[in-house]
Design a protein around this motif. Structure first.
Motif: not given
Lengths: 387, 387
Positions: B9-11, B139-145, B167-171
């Motif tokens: 669901p992350t934007r 740019a590395a971990t992909g934690s943002e997505y 724990l998916y980031p909202a945005v």
């Protein structure tokens, strides 16, 4: 690389037998369901009975008879009426992309007080929409993973792509076994539709190595797996991979950060199927190589070279225009090899309304802003080359 | 092809200047913000001041000093305390993947009455979490997505991957210009981390033509663009494409429908950085070719051939094991070419705790279920080969 703002909240539940989760999923959205479907195919599949059995504890209202190139009148209007009269909580769309596209327009119309055409024609903006759950039985449009639908209004020859982030399906069920009975004609047309979705994103000014590789892999996968599906309609692995390639088609994931192409083939094809109600994927397959030929130039040849070398394995040690011509020919030959009729005359379209259709496209599809701008004369030329 | 159930669901808001949208985005989640960050890098970037200025109308509480390989004590515990004391509505994580991973554990802990370690160690299941917005500067971990984070607990040498769909980031805001100042060392380590994320999904029993092509393109893109970033740290296009390749890393989009691999290199590396606090990406780069060599066999050689031919362009007209060996060597040589130290001794790890670490991995990481099962002896052998 271009800026982008991307979010796909749809949940994909993919694989054999996943429909068993339907009751659990539907219960998250309410008790009153509008069950939408097309003709008899879901009954032949046993899916109609399966859905009724799985959802026997829910209240179901049915809208059937939704056609390919789904119609505003009667389907959308009837669906909106049913939702309002029955205070429907959620729509369950079972079938191909046409049923789902129609269901999306219904979902928005059900939460709107005025004429639903206001929304589809962008005269008004939807403020809410009913949630949509779908079970997809045809690999083609990618509607199960995008926020758009295409609706036809016969009286005005309009076929409009209606896009609103409110219209992402909440949940899409994809069981490749439900595509085992899809006819050879529809399997091929679905492949052509999905391939064209990718080409519409591939042929643009600014792409990335990542996106190109992703799209080239998808194009090769679609070609190889469609052949397998035509040879053995019950090849699960081939049906499954074809389904996933199609699902990504209009979701933008293939091309995040790419510059806009304007989706010219879709803009042109919408007129063909609005005026003649032909199979969308066949119309796209016919137009695509003629459009390619029309736009081939010093500006565009580099993309055709990359496409030809990476998708068709054309020898890169040749003149760039020779490679491009071979790539266009290979595109044509592939569609012909899966028995798509490759001339408009074969699908019942003659010279008589070419100029009228070209005018309609030029007025309504914004193709003057495409990667290679198409004016009315260009569109007519492409149609004529497709006869 | 395997069944899957997927939803992200992350934007993603991607591109130069997108952070200007921060106030509009944050206002969707509330007024009270926990602003998390690491050391001074975001201050040097001017991003700290930018965030404070953009969000001057919000109530901000700050948690700084979050370290690479983020620590349960003090960072997670302090963050949870700040959220509870200040009735925080939303977390804003600004920095790399470590800050974001830590913020995810805080987001869950803030909505939990007991010891947050219960959640991280899966003794309890989170029922809710604060929403998270992030600005990624590495740019590395992909934690943002993705819905996971990795948290270290120094006292027990635990480094645990904590995953929960809550724990998916909202945005996630991704502006490649914020990565211009990332050091050569961290740029290379980020590349190695992202490449290994892909390899962990590529090397498995059952993949698809689509996924293979997508992952091969991403690996080639990461290698080519990392070289460009090292040569010219302000190459926007290269930084941007590298960033997107990394973002997809742990999101599963690279491998939907693939069979599970067990992520063996990550399982092993977690011990290295838990015991020695080394840079995660460097640990992965060191282990990867030794792990490849260890698992090369008649069962696995086909995947190595595909990888070698498609990613490194190795001549396919050779013995399959010769191709595989060249592919493994090319992997090693690429990491060495971007100046990653390729021996554990170079990052301060000697023989002394190899057996202890191997035992810890065998007990905690489930690698007996990996594609090629790894038992304690295998793990110790791979560590020793990496010395």
């Amino acid at each position: 690389m271009q800026n982008f703002d991307y979010c796909t909240p749809t949940r994909l539940i993919f694989g054999q037998g996943v429909v068993e989760k339907l009751p659990e999923v539907m219960s998250q959205y309410g008790k009153k369901i509008l069950f939408t479907y097309g003709g008899g195919s879901i009954k032949k599949l046993g899916l109609y009975d399966k859905v009724k059995e799985l959802l026997k504890d829910f209240e179901m209202v049915e809208l059937s008879g939704i056609q390919p190139n789904p119609k505003y009148d009667p389907s959308v209007l009837e669906g909106v009426k049913l939702c309002k009269e029955n205070d429907v909580d959620v729509i369950l769309s079972v079938g191909g992309g046409s049923v789902l596209d129609c269901s999306k327009a219904i979902a928005a119309g059900a939460k709107y007080d005025g004429d639903p055409w206001d929304l589809i024609s962008y005269k008004a903006k939807a403020q809410a929409a009913l949630p949509i759950v779908d079970i997809i039985t045809l690999a083609a449009t990618g509607s199960e993973y995008d926020p758009g639908g295409v609706i036809s209004r016969t009286e005005t020859n309009d076929k409009i792509g209606y896009i609103d982030p409110l219209l992402y399906p909440a949940v899409s069920f994809l069981d490749p076994t439900y595509t085992f009975t899809v006819s050879k004609k529809q399997t091929a047309a679905g492949c052509a539709d999905a391939m064209n979705h990718i080409m519409e994103q591939y042929f643009c000014e600014d792409s990335t190595f990542l996106n190109d590789g992703f799209m080239e892999a998808a194009l090769k996968s679609l070609m190889a797996n469609t052949k397998k599906c035509l040879e053995n309609p019950e090849d699960y692995t081939a049906r499954a991979e074809m389904m996933l390639c199609c699902t990504y088609g209009c979701n933008r994931i293939y091309s995040l950060g790419n510059s806009q192409s304007g989706w010219p083939c879709h803009g042109m094809e919408h007129a063909l199927s609005a005026y003649y109600d032909i199979t969308h994927g066949e119309g796209l397959a016919i137009i695509t190589p003629r459009w390619m030929q029309h736009i081939l130039s010093e500006k565009t040849v580099g993309r055709f070279v990359k496409y030809g070398v990476n998708v068709f394995g054309i020898d890169s040690n040749q003149d760039k225009f020779a490679i491009a011509e071979q790539a266009i020919d290979a595109t044509y030959q592939f569609f012909a090899s899966i028995n798509i009729p490759m001339h408009l005359k074969e699908v019942g379209i003659d010279e008589s309304r070419i100029d009228e259709m070209a005018h309609h496209v030029a007025e309504n599809e914004g193709l003057e802003n495409a990667w290679v701008p198409l004016l009315e004369k260009d569109i007519a030329d492409i149609f004529r080359a497709s006869l």
